[in-house]
Write a protein that holds these residues in place. Structure first.
Motif, PDB file in Angstrom:
ATOM      1  N   TYR A  33       0.823  -1.248   0.010  1.00 56.89           N
ATOM      2  CA  TYR A  33       0.098  -0.169  -0.176  1.00 56.89           C
ATOM      3  C   TYR A  33       0.898   1.117   0.039  1.00 56.89           C
ATOM      4  O   TYR A  33       1.960   1.119   0.504  1.00 56.89           O
ATOM      5  N   ILE A  34       0.096   2.180  -0.495  1.00 59.77           N
ATOM      6  CA  ILE A  34       0.843   3.707  -0.125  1.00 59.77           C
ATOM      7  C   ILE A  34       0.149   4.110   0.907  1.00 59.77           C
ATOM      8  O   ILE A  34      -1.245   4.402   0.921  1.00 59.77           O
ATOM      9  N   ILE A  35       0.873   4.432   2.139  1.00 60.89           N
ATOM     10  CA  ILE A  35       0.114   5.165   3.323  1.00 60.89           C
ATOM     11  C   ILE A  35       0.320   6.384   3.470  1.00 60.89           C
ATOM     12  O   ILE A  35       1.565   6.865   3.452  1.00 60.89           O
ATOM     13  N   GLN A  48      -4.186   0.745  -2.219  1.00 62.11           N
ATOM     14  CA  GLN A  48      -3.420  -0.421  -2.481  1.00 62.11           C
ATOM     15  C   GLN A  48      -2.645  -0.276  -3.767  1.00 62.11           C
ATOM     16  O   GLN A  48      -3.162   0.201  -4.810  1.00 62.11           O
ATOM     17  N   ILE A  49      -1.336  -0.881  -4.003  1.00 60.11           N
ATOM     18  CA  ILE A  49      -0.760  -0.954  -5.197  1.00 60.11           C
ATOM     19  C   ILE A  49      -0.399  -2.466  -5.383  1.00 60.11           C
ATOM     20  O   ILE A  49      -0.298  -3.144  -4.831  1.00 60.11           O
ATOM     21  N   LEU A  87       3.910  10.307   2.774  1.00 58.95           N
ATOM     22  CA  LEU A  87       3.600   9.013   2.181  1.00 58.95           C
ATOM     23  C   LEU A  87       4.686   8.217   2.089  1.00 58.95           C
ATOM     24  O   LEU A  87       5.914   8.710   2.012  1.00 58.95           O
ATOM     25  N   ARG A  88       4.318   6.850   2.336  1.00 59.46           N
ATOM     26  CA  ARG A  88       5.464   5.867   2.121  1.00 59.46           C
ATOM     27  C   ARG A  88       4.642   4.721   1.524  1.00 59.46           C
ATOM     28  O   ARG A  88       3.641   4.456   1.672  1.00 59.46           O
ATOM     29  N   ASN A 103       8.084   9.005   0.065  1.00 55.91           N
ATOM     30  CA  ASN A 103       7.712   9.945  -1.272  1.00 55.91           C
ATOM     31  C   ASN A 103       7.369   9.269  -2.700  1.00 55.91           C
ATOM     32  O   ASN A 103       8.070   9.611  -3.346  1.00 55.91           O
ATOM     33  N   PRO A 104       6.505   8.376  -2.534  1.00 59.48           N
ATOM     34  CA  PRO A 104       6.014   7.880  -3.692  1.00 59.48           C
ATOM     35  C   PRO A 104       5.534   9.001  -4.683  1.00 59.48           C
ATOM     36  O   PRO A 104       5.571   8.749  -5.705  1.00 59.48           O
TER      37      PRO A 104
END
Length: 157
Positions: A33-35, A48-49, A87-88, A103-104
């Motif tokens: 996920y990107i949280i 979700q990715i 973000l992570r 940092n996505p």
């Protein structure tokens, strides 16, 4: 009065953490996920990715690895950063989260995907607004056969 405010603040923080933990417990182990978290590291949201291609997803690279995401996910990262959240990319191990990278939003942007539209529109439409067609035009087109009628049913040939 000061003690009462401190107790209320602690109760609020505990309630937010409990809500975040309950949500995190619902996620499947092994998912990525990107949280989004605020400055106090409190969960704010996630997307979700995916590790595999599927309809409606686009391939991107986060943390030097390929993933497939919805356009809305990339738009969401931009909005979350605008709100001041961090973000992570994280992996759910089943008993906690393992950070993969930070940092996505800097690694993939809507512009990287060739989209120059407002991120809020992308989220609303869950994709780019490519050649928008009106509902009436689509209905009208569905009734047409593509050939012009030679005349009415009663016309003689």
């Amino acid at each position: 009065m000061m003690i009462q405010k401190t107790v209320m603040a602690a109760a609020l923080a505990l309630a937010c953490t409990a809500t975040s933990q309950t949500y995190a417990d619902q996620l499947e182990p092994g998912d990525t996920y990107i949280i989004s978290r605020d400055g106090h590291r409190i969960f704010r949201g996630s997307h979700q990715i995916y590790n595999r291609m599927a309809e409606g997803l686009v391939e991107v690279t986060y943390c030097q690895r390929s993933y497939w995401v919805r356009y809305a996910t990339v738009a969401w990262t931009q909005i979350e950063v605008d709100r001041g959240y961090e973000l992570r990319v994280e992996y759910n191990r089943g008993k906690g989260w393992r950070p993969i990278c930070a940092n996505p939003e800097e690694q993939v942007t809507l512009a990287d995907l060739g989209i120059n539209e407002d991120p809020r529109l992308i989220i609303q439409e869950d994709g780019p607004l490519v050649n928008p067609i009106s509902r009436f035009a689509a209905i009208s087109k569905s009734f047409g056969s593509g050939d012009k009628a030679k005349g009415s049913y009663h016309a003689t040939e």
